[in-house]
Motif scaffolding. Sequence first.
Motif, PDB file in Angstrom:
ATOM      1  N   LEU A  26      -0.733   3.363   8.554  1.00 27.53           N
ATOM      2  CA  LEU A  26      -0.935   2.375   7.491  1.00 27.53           C
ATOM      3  C   LEU A  26      -0.598   0.973   7.964  1.00 27.53           C
ATOM      4  CD1 LEU A  26       0.619   4.133   4.378  1.00 27.53           C
ATOM      5  CD2 LEU A  26      -1.778   3.873   4.934  1.00 27.53           C
ATOM      6  N   ASN A  83      -6.070   4.370   4.810  1.00 27.51           N
ATOM      7  CA  ASN A  83      -5.113   3.829   3.840  1.00 27.51           C
ATOM      8  C   ASN A  83      -4.886   4.728   2.643  1.00 27.51           C
ATOM      9  OD1 ASN A  83      -3.644   1.712   4.330  1.00 27.51           O
ATOM     10  ND2 ASN A  83      -4.919   0.199   3.310  1.00 27.51           N
ATOM     11  N   GLU A 123       0.841  -1.202   0.000  1.00 28.19           N
ATOM     12  CA  GLU A 123       0.000   0.000   0.000  1.00 28.19           C
ATOM     13  C   GLU A 123       0.873   1.248   0.000  1.00 28.19           C
ATOM     14  OE1 GLU A 123      -3.027   0.724  -0.177  1.00 28.19           O
ATOM     15  OE2 GLU A 123      -4.090  -1.151   0.079  1.00 28.19           O
TER      16      GLU A 123
END
Length: 1529
Positions: A574, A95, A35
């Motif tokens: 995150l 996110n 991510e």
Amino acid sequence: MAERNSTGLLMMLEPSPAMAMSLPVEVREKLAELELELSEGDITQKGYEKKRAKLLAPYIPQIQGVEPSLQKENRIQMSQAAPPGSKHNKSRATNTRDERFRSDLHTEAVHAALAKYKERKMPMPSKRRSVLVQSSVEACTPPDTSSASEDEGSLRRAGRMVSSTPYQNHPAPNIEHWFNRVIQGSSTSSSASSTSSHPGGTVHAAAAVLADLMAYTQIGVPVNSRVSSKIQQLLNTLKRPKRPSLREFFIDDFEELVDVQQPDPNQPKAEGNQMSPLAGEPLGVVTNWAPSLLASLQRWGITQPRSPCLTALDNAGKPVYTLTYGKLWTRSQKLAFTLLNKLSTRNEPLLLPGDRVALVFPNSDPVMFMVAFYGCLLAELIPVPIEVPLTRKDAGSQQIGFLLGSCGVTLALTTDACQKGLPKAQTGEVVTFKGWPRLLWFVTDGKHVVKPPKDWHPTIREANNEIAYIEYKTSKEGSTMGITVSHPAMLAHCHALTQACGYTEAETICNVLDFKRDAGLWHGVLTSVMTRMHVISIPYSLMKVNPLSWIQKVHTYKARVAVVKSRDMHWSLLAQRDQRDISLSSLRMLIVTDGANPWSISSCDAFLNVFQARGLRPEVICPCASSAEGMTVAIRRPPESGVPPPGKAVLSMSGLSHSVIRVDTEEKLSVLTVQDVGQVMPGALVCVVRVEGTPYLCQTDEVGEICVSSGSTGVAYYGLPGMTKNTFQTIPVRASGGPISGRPFTRTSLLGFVGPDNLVFIVGRMDGLMTVCGRRHNADDVVATALAVEPMKFVYRGRIAVFSVSVLHDERIVVVAEQRPDASEEGSFQWMSRVLQAIDSIHQVGVYCLALVPANTMPKAPLGGIHISETKQRFLEGALHPCNVLMCPHSCVTNLPKPRQKQPEVGPASMIVGNLVAGKRIAQACGRDVAQLEDNDQARKFLYMQDVLQWRAQATPDHPLFLVLNAKGTVSSTASCLQLQKRAERVAMALIEKGRLNPGDHVALVYPPGIDLIATFYGCLYAGCVPVTVRPPHPQNLATTLPTVKMIVEVSKSVCILTTQAIMKLLKSKEAAAAVDVKSWPMVLDTDDLPRTKRLQIYKPPTPEMLAYLDFSVSTMGILAGVKMSHAATSALCRSIKLQCELYPSRQIAICLDPYCGLGFALWCLSSVYSGHQSILVPPLELDSNVSLWLSAVSQYKVRITFCSYSVMEMCTKGLGTQTETLRLRNINLSCVRTCMVVAEERPRITLTQSFSKIFKDLGLSPRAVSTTFGCRVNMAVCLQGTSGPDPTTVYLDMRALRHERVRMVERGSPHSLSLMESGKILPGVKVVIANTETKGPLGDSHLGEVWVSSPHNATGYYTVYGEDALHADHFNTKLSFGDTQTVWARTGYLGFLRRTELTDASGERHDALYVVGSLDETLELRGMRYHPIDIETSVIRSHKSITECAVFTWTNLLVVVVELSGSEQEALDLVPLVTNVVLEDHYLIVGVVVVVDPGVIPINSRGEKQRMHLRDGFLADQLDPIYVAYNM
């Protein structure tokens, strides 16, 4: 509102919440890493999906019999349908990159604002497929549905006529609605129609537009083609443009003022009392504090040598090396000794105390940096820490070089590993970077430094006023400045930080920031040494790999303090899900160094929400405010120091834009929530002053710039005394005008106010401030709004730049973002239009330009983030290469001058009286009197050209008249008087016998340039026929050239075509049949093999007024016009040219012109026969294969007089500009040329003629030789420089006055000036007057009007199919309405003016110069003013190096600019903002459509003039195959 981690706007492909919890820890860790990589742009979307799918594959159950791809689609739908409150949604919410710009409230506000807007359709730009191939290495081409396939494109390019219309299914535009719209009076875009000034004008305009539309509909150009429907859409969006009512201010003098925005009487104003300066607590005196930072270092180095000072980590997060205070002291001493004693040049020491030294260390090596920094301080050198140059993107590196040069840096210290990584020259030395001074690079690793002898000790002084170090700072404009910090300031700042943060000895501090500057340097390198703390330095490269690393280190080392940015807090969110064993209970202070960014509050709140469960106490979060100039200004104190609780303010954004604080109690859409940054630093005095003008103290409810007075700020900008005085020595004053204190203040460039409990609040920075229409907006606020519009699908979150550019006396907001490679064209365009609407709603300000660039192409700052000033620089230089651009000048630019209202015309009589009163003469001039110059008997004898040729054939039969050169420069054919006579007789015989033609029949001559054309012309005169010269069709381009030939043959009513065998075949070929009806040609005779003839009886016309020949030409407006030339006019023209150029049989002249119409035809076919001189004929087509042919001929034959066209001159300038040396070696010498005349029917192209003169000056061309001629349809030669008389003069006009149809002389180089060259001398026998276009009255000297001409060689009228008498009378047979009402004049259709000069002409009179400004038909009437296309085009061509040519035209009040791009296609979109800017700045016009095309698309006629109307037709019929079409909103 405290809980601000917002719900995600977009669900990406996710496993279900339950499944997510059941995934193994390492898989979840890897997913989090992925991510982060994606959000940072280190991996492409495709790569991300691939890796992710691979990780999740084992855990996703296969559904029986369903194809995996379908499962995937199904999952996407399922995940999007997840309930908003689900846990899955919560975990996903954070996110997204750059949480500092996130807030639920703001996102909701944006969505509410967007919901208000109905779905407004905006026209999407057209883009050629190849442009979509993005330049980024990591990007892929999104599928494109809107453009033709590759092979279709190539086919269209070759044919240029095949129309592609993807909008064919759309209904045709509603004509009734159009008509209504026009009648309502459209001042939509850049203009109000000029016709609306007189009653009934609008209806006429409407009718004209409707007729225009109908015409296009009938002719068969598809109205619903791609371009038209888009323009239609655009017109709809512009129906009600936002524009405040303009004040009645327009004064009709020459000051064309831009409309100044008047302040809104209802805007909020500050109402509070004047603020009082705010003092921090006194700086405590601690007895054991050392007198200087170096004394502290010496003390700890000797008394606590084993105490840890700094721990460096590698990219895996493992400690690599711990530097102790003992090691720091000894290694710094070694380096200091080496620098002072071991570096020398020519036995002189290289460095002396006080010299500046660059410190070039990577972010991953804090130990070496710290040793080098303190080594320099011990050696009394001044360290200048900078970034390592040539990281992946070296944005701003040149500016750093400028700083080093201005600081006189000659030595750079670096590490061995870093030195090896720098680019090297062939010698093995480090290259000199662009803009950098020459540097000696010294590696500070152990083996290069020497141990000092026992008796050497560095001098440790008390902190004196010398400079300690220089910290660099990049300004808003991108320039880099060095801020000098003195030893006392460095020490005082360390004291203040120690006191404010309650630092104690042996505390552990975790530093995530860049240790080379700013808070990272202040806390992690300076203050830590003063109070003997242990610093754990977390490199940026480790944070990218493991965003949790700093939290893990806080836990491992039980760190008491952490110094971070809100970005680091967001990143850790995150990856936090799976870290159960982390505890942050040891932290007593979490210093958020960018707490001054209003958007950091959401990161702080989100971080607290998550980590409160892991021991993080709310009061530990301490935002602070600092700037490079003021250092630390305010910081929230740790809870134990007994300070008031932290505060929050919900402020109205509208109020902030007027610099007023209004606490917004209602939940309005546009609010900004800010947190305090604590109290003022100890020992500091702070006040808030007005941003602009005199630094008056602000009122308590007013936002201003924070100023600080303390011993711990920067001292100066190195080497910039003026800026230093403004910034570091500001004296704030009270409203009464008295200073508030005797000591100077430093401006911090922070914008804010002092709130309750003396807490400091910051709402932005000066760097991000954009003042639009008198209201102030903060770049960060605009970023936040843009990011609230579902960005994840289309752009990368952390990669968005907002800045302002100055266009037309106001700032304009520009938003640039990086587009994801997988975003669709349509999707991105919709996102862009939604962003515009959101910013408009929330901030009440329009965005001028929104650009999306391919992934990974925006310039990056050294430690992540976008380099704003470099992005702005690239935008302004046209080097950003966007893949999508949306310009909105119509809604943004609200300060255009008021459209000009045409005053009722002054009558012609009043005009003359006015001129007489003003002492001005009437603008009338004439050439020399023909009767005095030449014997009238000869004139009578030479009345008919056929008689002249016969006379010459008898008198001088062998005298050479013509000589034609081919591409090799050799003579391809010649003709003496007798030879020409014989060939003419044969042609006449063939016409009479073979063609059975009668006198007066019209004959088309279709020949390439050469003797055949001349001979057949005289053959026609001998037979009594009327010749019509026609350019032959181009064999490679029959489709476009043959119809013109056909049209001239038909319109001229030619009963016969004379031509060569080759062209005859071509006219009847299969290819020709595809373009025209070949069966309908009249009789075609070829003249290649004509039999010898018996004596011919030459036809004698009964009167000299009879028609001699027809001259057909296509005007730049695309109109085919043939004029009738009588025998009298033809001989009069030749006589005038002979007298002006002093042509005699002994003369030679060279002609490089097309011989088909106008003066080119007269010089090629008539002049030699009349005057008897020899003409060297150079067909312009031959220059394609040999550019130097014309100049070689001029040199070889030592020609004194030569004629050419602009296209020939341009070919020579471009093709031979760099070859003058080669030409000189080939003995080409142009010193023989007395006059080189450019034959033209336009304003002289002064830039081209000057370039030509300059380039060929080296070959002996006299700078006085080049001049221009002027002719038009009604009179082929009005002016021609000739051989006697004064040189052509040049004047400079005010372009703004010219738009108002006035002539105003200005000095050379004045702003808005236009240079205009005289168009040659008026020919003998020619009279010129300047008349008012409306009243037809004569005008005064130096007044702009239409040029009227009276002369024996005027054409006698148009030759048209129906012979429209009214048109003929008006153009060829008109009289002045006042004054000399007897003379018959012809109207040229050109605007110009006469001006009496100080020069004397050949007759001894004062010389009257005629200046031609431009064709009346071509002018554009916009905003009530008259523009000449060439002026706009000149500005546009100047705006970017890749624009080779430009043409402008209007379409329904929209200004359309077509530019030819010579560079790569990825530059196409760079041109859109630049073209829009330059036209606004120079001409006060808003461009409606920008069309970028390939070179050679703009049609040019044989004279080198642009065919703008052909281009307009091609554009509307969508036949241009543009690279890009941008529709400005």
